[in-house]
Design an enzyme around this catalytic site. Structure first.
Site, PDB file in Angstrom:
ATOM      1  CE  LYS A  22      -1.465   1.659   4.019  1.00 50.66           C
ATOM      2  NZ  LYS A  22      -1.153   3.077   4.349  1.00 50.66           N
ATOM      3  CG  ASN A  23       2.364   2.646   3.462  1.00 56.36           C
ATOM      4  OD1 ASN A  23       1.141   2.788   3.329  1.00 56.36           O
ATOM      5  ND2 ASN A  23       2.767   2.288   4.642  1.00 56.36           N
ATOM      6  CB  CYS A 116      -5.685  10.103  11.047  1.00 56.88           C
ATOM      7  SG  CYS A 116      -4.130   9.460  11.234  1.00 56.88           S
ATOM      8  NE  ARG A 121       0.316  10.653   9.709  1.00 54.03           N
ATOM      9  CZ  ARG A 121      -0.194   9.353   9.101  1.00 54.03           C
ATOM     10  NH1 ARG A 121      -1.366   8.982   9.776  1.00 54.03           N
ATOM     11  NH2 ARG A 121       0.489   8.790   8.285  1.00 54.03           N
ATOM     12  CG  ASP A 306       3.131   1.431   9.391  1.00 56.20           C
ATOM     13  OD1 ASP A 306       3.495   1.614   8.279  1.00 56.20           O
ATOM     14  OD2 ASP A 306       2.772   2.411  10.390  1.00 56.20           O
ATOM     15  NE  ARG A 398      -6.978   4.279   5.478  1.00 54.56           N
ATOM     16  CZ  ARG A 398      -5.957   4.549   6.436  1.00 54.56           C
ATOM     17  NH1 ARG A 398      -6.048   4.408   7.654  1.00 54.56           N
ATOM     18  NH2 ARG A 398      -4.681   4.848   5.962  1.00 54.56           N
TER      19      ARG A 398
HETATM   20  C1  EPZ Z   1       4.078   7.089   6.013  1.00 54.70           C
HETATM   21  O1  EPZ Z   1       3.556   8.035   6.723  1.00 54.70           O
HETATM   22  C2  EPZ Z   1       3.302   5.779   6.078  1.00 54.70           C
HETATM   23  N1  EPZ Z   1       1.950   6.001   5.309  1.00 54.70           N
HETATM   24  C3  EPZ Z   1       2.637   5.420   7.444  1.00 54.70           C
HETATM   25  O2  EPZ Z   1       2.011   4.363   7.473  1.00 54.70           O
HETATM   26  C4  EPZ Z   1       3.986   4.966   8.407  1.00 54.70           C
HETATM   27  O3  EPZ Z   1       3.511   4.708   9.838  1.00 54.70           O
HETATM   28  C5  EPZ Z   1       4.963   6.105   8.233  1.00 54.70           C
HETATM   29  O4  EPZ Z   1       5.305   6.623   7.005  1.00 54.70           O
HETATM   30  C6  EPZ Z   1       6.283   5.885   9.020  1.00 54.70           C
HETATM   31  O5  EPZ Z   1       7.020   4.728   8.479  1.00 54.70           O
HETATM   32  C7  EPZ Z   1       2.238   5.940   3.949  1.00 54.70           C
HETATM   33  O6  EPZ Z   1       3.268   5.933   3.406  1.00 54.70           O
HETATM   34  C8  EPZ Z   1       1.032   6.182   3.125  1.00 54.70           C
HETATM   35  P1  EPZ Z   1       6.272  10.430   8.194  1.00 54.70           P
HETATM   36  P2  EPZ Z   1       3.994   9.602   6.521  1.00 54.70           P
HETATM   37  O7  EPZ Z   1       6.048  11.775   7.443  1.00 54.70           O
HETATM   38  O8  EPZ Z   1       4.553   9.702   5.519  1.00 54.70           O
HETATM   39  C9  EPZ Z   1       5.803  13.545  11.967  1.00 54.70           C
HETATM   40  C10 EPZ Z   1       0.308   2.821   7.797  1.00 54.70           C
HETATM   41  O9  EPZ Z   1      -0.383   2.084   8.639  1.00 54.70           O
HETATM   42  N2  EPZ Z   1       5.801  14.626  10.683  1.00 54.70           N
HETATM   43  O10 EPZ Z   1       7.387   9.565   8.115  1.00 54.70           O
HETATM   44  O11 EPZ Z   1       2.790  10.314   7.206  1.00 54.70           O
HETATM   45  C11 EPZ Z   1       4.762  12.652  11.902  1.00 54.70           C
HETATM   46  O12 EPZ Z   1       3.767  13.368  12.463  1.00 54.70           O
HETATM   47  C12 EPZ Z   1       0.723   4.288   7.743  1.00 54.70           C
HETATM   48  O13 EPZ Z   1       0.402   2.172   6.598  1.00 54.70           O
HETATM   49  C13 EPZ Z   1       6.021  15.953  11.109  1.00 54.70           C
HETATM   50  O14 EPZ Z   1       5.923  16.274  12.038  1.00 54.70           O
HETATM   51  O15 EPZ Z   1       4.907   9.400   8.009  1.00 54.70           O
HETATM   52  C14 EPZ Z   1       5.214  11.624  12.564  1.00 54.70           C
HETATM   53  O16 EPZ Z   1       5.171  11.820  13.960  1.00 54.70           O
HETATM   54  C15 EPZ Z   1       0.432   5.090   9.172  1.00 54.70           C
HETATM   55  N3  EPZ Z   1       5.744  16.954  10.000  1.00 54.70           N
HETATM   56  C16 EPZ Z   1       6.525  11.447  12.045  1.00 54.70           C
HETATM   57  O17 EPZ Z   1       6.856  12.586  11.449  1.00 54.70           O
HETATM   58  C17 EPZ Z   1       5.850  16.340   8.774  1.00 54.70           C
HETATM   59  O18 EPZ Z   1       5.565  17.316   7.721  1.00 54.70           O
HETATM   60  C18 EPZ Z   1       6.857  10.178  10.766  1.00 54.70           C
HETATM   61  O19 EPZ Z   1       5.869  10.730   9.907  1.00 54.70           O
HETATM   62  C19 EPZ Z   1       5.665  15.108   8.376  1.00 54.70           C
HETATM   63  C20 EPZ Z   1       5.580  14.334   9.164  1.00 54.70           C
END
Ligand code: EPZ
Length: 418
Positions: A22-23, A116, A121, A306, A398
């Site tokens: 998915k990701n 969410c 996020r 995850d 999802r």
């Molecule tokens: C991706 O989310 C994945 N989703 C998530 O999978 C996964 O948990 C996550 O990466 C970490 O591996 C998809 O790929 C669609 P991040 P993403 O930006 O890109 C903070 C699932 O279950 N952050 O690496 O949103 C954020 O709040 C989902 O399949 C900021 O603060 O993750 C989090 O605490 C859930 N500011 C941390 O960084 C930003 O601008 C990691 O987020 C962006 C992120």
């Protein structure tokens, strides 16, 4: 309300292949917006998040056809740059379309993605990074308006945190920018490498994907390509945990063992025998799982956030007390309240979960709180004595393609009901 009905304590045995990631497929679908032609994507899983991404592609002017697990996207006539609020709410990770829309249309309008179930996020890292490439941004009452008055200019971008989504958005925006972009502290997840593989097949010039420094040399345009999405490492680890809690003996195929390289040692420490082949992982679970002293979730290649909820469910029936620390998301323990309904003994202190293993869980009626927390309910129900009902299965749908079919094939007693 959709639900799964499960009778627990059936041993899982046999072999199953693993769906596409998915990701990985979601950012690749976003990347097709940059392609002036047809993209053929194989191993695309049938998931509601993919359906939401298809709606966005069509709204942007793409034609999308699905033939089984193959998606055919024609992006010759992209004619819009706005993602409406209803679609942003349907899938908050739609923010990953931003870089591609900017690269294709020179502007973009999204509504604030919002939080969410697992956290706020924010997208501050996305925005600050894109600004370095020449993107201007205005928040007009929740409508995020992006523009590139002087075009996208390659530059050096250092991410304050190796954000997966921000890395993907910068890669996508940099593909057709003027000059070279260097991303420092880039996310190293396999999905980043898969996205780069697809983009390079389309004519992009990306190197270093999967490492902390990614270099993108801008090109004029991207052309038609065909690509097979990698298998879903989170789904693979999830099914291994289903076998682990049922004294099971399974072989998963069409996986990349190194993609779950941080999960396999944890399964072994829990007492499972784990053997890896080129694209297979075999797991033989003991009668009783052992506790894990400490698991910390970290960016790849560390233990994946995850899998935090699924492994917490499995450790609920281990012999001894385990500790899990969630370092990535600020509120990713919503599933714990539902695990307590099975009789689990878990205590939360901030980002730390202390899991005191119990002899057995008892069947219960529970809610899926989010995608991975929902699958954790399935793991607990498979381990529990008696019948369980898991409600709100739309969360699980999802990211997991027909889990009831996969688990039934392995010997579980599970049915989907409306
Ligand atoms: C991706 O989310 C994945 N989703 C998530 O999978 C996964 O948990 C996550 O990466 C970490 O591996 C998809 O790929 C669609 P991040 P993403 O930006 O890109 C903070 C699932 O279950 N952050 O690496 O949103 C954020 O709040 C989902 O399949 C900021 O603060 O993750 C989090 O605490 C859930 N500011 C941390 O960084 C930003 O601008 C990691 O987020 C962006 C992120």
């Amino acid at each position: 309300m959709k639900s799964f009905v499960i009778n627990g304590q059936r041993r899982l045995c046999g072999e199953t292949d693993i769906q596409g990631s998915k990701n990985s497929v979601l950012p690749i679908m976003a990347a097709t917006v940059l392609v002036n032609g047809e993209s053929i994507i194989h191993n695309c899983p049938e998931l509601s998040d993919v359906d939401a991404a298809v709606k966005i592609l069509r709204l942007l002017g793409c034609t999308v056809k699905r033939e089984g697990h193959t998606l055919i996207v024609n992006s010759e006539n992209v004619n819009s740059y706005e993602i409406p609020d209803r679609l942003m709410r349907e899938m908050r990770s739609s923010v990953m379309f931003l870089g591609a829309i900017l690269g294709r249309m020179g502007k973009a309008v999204l509504s604030t993605p919002g939080g969410c179930e697992i956290g706020l996020r924010p997208i501050d890292i996305h925005i600050s990074s894109l600004r370095l490439l020449g993107v201007s941004f205005a928040d007009e009452n929740g409508k995020l308006k992006f523009d590139i008055p002087d075009g996208l200019q390659g530059t050096r971008v250092t991410l304050p945190f190796p954000s997966v989504g921000a890395t993907e958005n910068v890669m996508l925006a940099a593909c057709t920018a003027e000059g070279i972009t260097v991303i420092n502290n880039a996310a190293r997840e396999p999905e980043i490498s898969d996205l780069a593989d697809f983009l390079n097949k389309c004519g992009a010039h990306i190197s270093g994907a999967g490492e902390s420094t990614v270099i993108i040399q801008g090109v004029k345009s991207l052309n038609s390509a065909e690509h097979r999405v990698i298998s879903d490492r989170i789904v693979a680890a999830s099914y291994l945990l289903c076998a682990a809690v049922t004294n099971g003996n399974i072989c998963i195929t069409d996986v990349v063992p190194s993609h779950i390289g941080s999960v396999l040692p944890v399964l072994r420490e829990m007492g499972c025998t784990v053997e890896t082949g080129i694209n297979t992982v075999k797991l033989l679970s003991p009668e009783k799982l052992r506790r894990i002293r400490l698991i910390r979730t970290m960016p790849y290649p560390g233990f994946p956030t995850d899998i935090q909820a699924p492994v917490t469910a499995a450790l609920s029936v281990a012999d001894g007390t385990s500790v899990v620390i969630e370092n990535i998301f600020e509120s990713r323990y919503k599933h714990v309240g539902e695990l307590l309904r099975f009789g689990a003994k878990i205590h939360i202190e901030g980002r730390m979960a202390v899991i005191e293993g119990v002899n057995t869980l008892n069947g219960a009626t529970v809610n899926a709180t989010d995608l991975r927390g929902g699958f954790a309910m399935l793991i607990a129900a498979l381990a529990a004595k008696g019948g369980s009902v898991v409600l709100n299965t739309e969360h699980i749908d999802r990211g997991y393609e027909a889990p009831e079919l996969v688990l039934s094939k392995l010997g579980a007693d599970i049915k989907r009901t409306e």
